[in-house]
Design a protein around this motif. Sequence first.
Motif, PDB file in Angstrom:
ATOM      1  N   GLN A  39       0.848  -1.186   0.000  1.00  0.00           N
ATOM      2  CA  GLN A  39       0.000   0.000   0.000  1.00  0.00           C
ATOM      3  C   GLN A  39       0.883   1.236   0.000  1.00  0.00           C
ATOM      4  O   GLN A  39       1.614   1.494   0.977  1.00  0.00           O
ATOM      5  CB  GLN A  39      -0.917   0.007   1.215  1.00  0.00           C
ATOM      6  CG  GLN A  39      -1.943   1.128   1.211  1.00  0.00           C
ATOM      7  CD  GLN A  39      -3.002   0.937   2.278  1.00  0.00           C
ATOM      8  OE1 GLN A  39      -2.834   0.186   3.237  1.00  0.00           O
ATOM      9  NE2 GLN A  39      -4.137   1.603   2.104  1.00  0.00           N
ATOM     10  N   ALA A  41       1.383   5.401  -0.148  1.00  0.00           N
ATOM     11  CA  ALA A  41       0.705   6.490   0.551  1.00  0.00           C
ATOM     12  C   ALA A  41      -0.465   7.025  -0.275  1.00  0.00           C
ATOM     13  O   ALA A  41      -0.301   7.347  -1.463  1.00  0.00           O
ATOM     14  CB  ALA A  41       1.688   7.615   0.839  1.00  0.00           C
ATOM     15  N   GLY A  42      -1.635   7.075   0.327  1.00  0.00           N
ATOM     16  CA  GLY A  42      -2.803   7.618  -0.340  1.00  0.00           C
ATOM     17  C   GLY A  42      -3.467   6.700  -1.352  1.00  0.00           C
ATOM     18  O   GLY A  42      -4.369   7.122  -2.076  1.00  0.00           O
ATOM     19  N   LYS A  43      -3.007   5.439  -1.399  1.00  0.00           N
ATOM     20  CA  LYS A  43      -3.564   4.506  -2.389  1.00  0.00           C
ATOM     21  C   LYS A  43      -4.134   3.276  -1.697  1.00  0.00           C
ATOM     22  O   LYS A  43      -3.940   3.057  -0.505  1.00  0.00           O
ATOM     23  CB  LYS A  43      -2.486   4.110  -3.398  1.00  0.00           C
ATOM     24  CG  LYS A  43      -1.983   5.291  -4.220  1.00  0.00           C
ATOM     25  CD  LYS A  43      -1.082   4.829  -5.344  1.00  0.00           C
ATOM     26  CE  LYS A  43      -0.645   5.995  -6.212  1.00  0.00           C
ATOM     27  NZ  LYS A  43       0.241   5.567  -7.333  1.00  0.00           N
ATOM     28  N   GLN A  44      -4.826   2.452  -2.458  1.00  0.00           N
ATOM     29  CA  GLN A  44      -5.404   1.238  -1.910  1.00  0.00           C
ATOM     30  C   GLN A  44      -4.347   0.157  -1.749  1.00  0.00           C
ATOM     31  O   GLN A  44      -3.270   0.242  -2.339  1.00  0.00           O
ATOM     32  CB  GLN A  44      -6.523   0.739  -2.818  1.00  0.00           C
ATOM     33  CG  GLN A  44      -6.047   0.236  -4.173  1.00  0.00           C
ATOM     34  CD  GLN A  44      -7.203  -0.251  -5.041  1.00  0.00           C
ATOM     35  OE1 GLN A  44      -8.356   0.124  -4.850  1.00  0.00           O
ATOM     36  NE2 GLN A  44      -6.902  -1.110  -5.991  1.00  0.00           N
ATOM     37  N   ARG A  45      -4.675  -0.836  -0.957  1.00  0.00           N
ATOM     38  CA  ARG A  45      -3.771  -1.965  -0.760  1.00  0.00           C
ATOM     39  C   ARG A  45      -3.946  -2.932  -1.926  1.00  0.00           C
ATOM     40  O   ARG A  45      -5.059  -3.365  -2.233  1.00  0.00           O
ATOM     41  CB  ARG A  45      -4.079  -2.657   0.563  1.00  0.00           C
ATOM     42  CG  ARG A  45      -3.048  -3.674   0.979  1.00  0.00           C
ATOM     43  CD  ARG A  45      -3.316  -4.191   2.377  1.00  0.00           C
ATOM     44  NE  ARG A  45      -3.204  -3.139   3.384  1.00  0.00           N
ATOM     45  CZ  ARG A  45      -3.240  -3.356   4.695  1.00  0.00           C
ATOM     46  NH1 ARG A  45      -3.388  -4.602   5.148  1.00  0.00           N
ATOM     47  NH2 ARG A  45      -3.144  -2.358   5.540  1.00  0.00           N
ATOM     48  N   SER A  91       6.404   1.419  -0.966  1.00  0.00           N
ATOM     49  CA  SER A  91       5.131   1.131  -0.310  1.00  0.00           C
ATOM     50  C   SER A  91       5.403   0.541   1.066  1.00  0.00           C
ATOM     51  O   SER A  91       6.538   0.153   1.368  1.00  0.00           O
ATOM     52  CB  SER A  91       4.316   0.096  -1.091  1.00  0.00           C
ATOM     53  OG  SER A  91       3.810   0.589  -2.295  1.00  0.00           O
TER      54      SER A  91
END
Length: 115
Positions: A39, A41-45, A91
């Motif tokens: 994941q 920063a600021g995104k989905q896993r 990530s």
Amino acid sequence: QVRLVESGGGLVQAGGSLRLSCAASGSIFSIDPMGWYRQAAGKQRDLVATISSGGSINYADVVKGRFTISRDNTKNTVYLQMNSLKPEDTSVYYCYGKGRTLHYWGQGTQVTVSS
């Protein structure tokens, strides 16, 4: 209860390599498959790779040919060898285990790739 503990993250230059480890403990006999997600920063896993106890492997397209997942059932440990790392691989990497009714996650380990 299942516990997953990651290790091996860190800072590496683009083109470098890192190996992540995930040690499983507890009631692990029902955990299958195991694998890695990440994941940014600021995104989905997102899925990185999974491996079953029988050795079936699945990779995300973006890591195919660069990352290798492996599993040592005698040590209850899953590994992720990451080669040719890119800045976009930066990530938090999470170990994952699928139980019969629950999903298990490690605490995450940071991987940072500098350009």
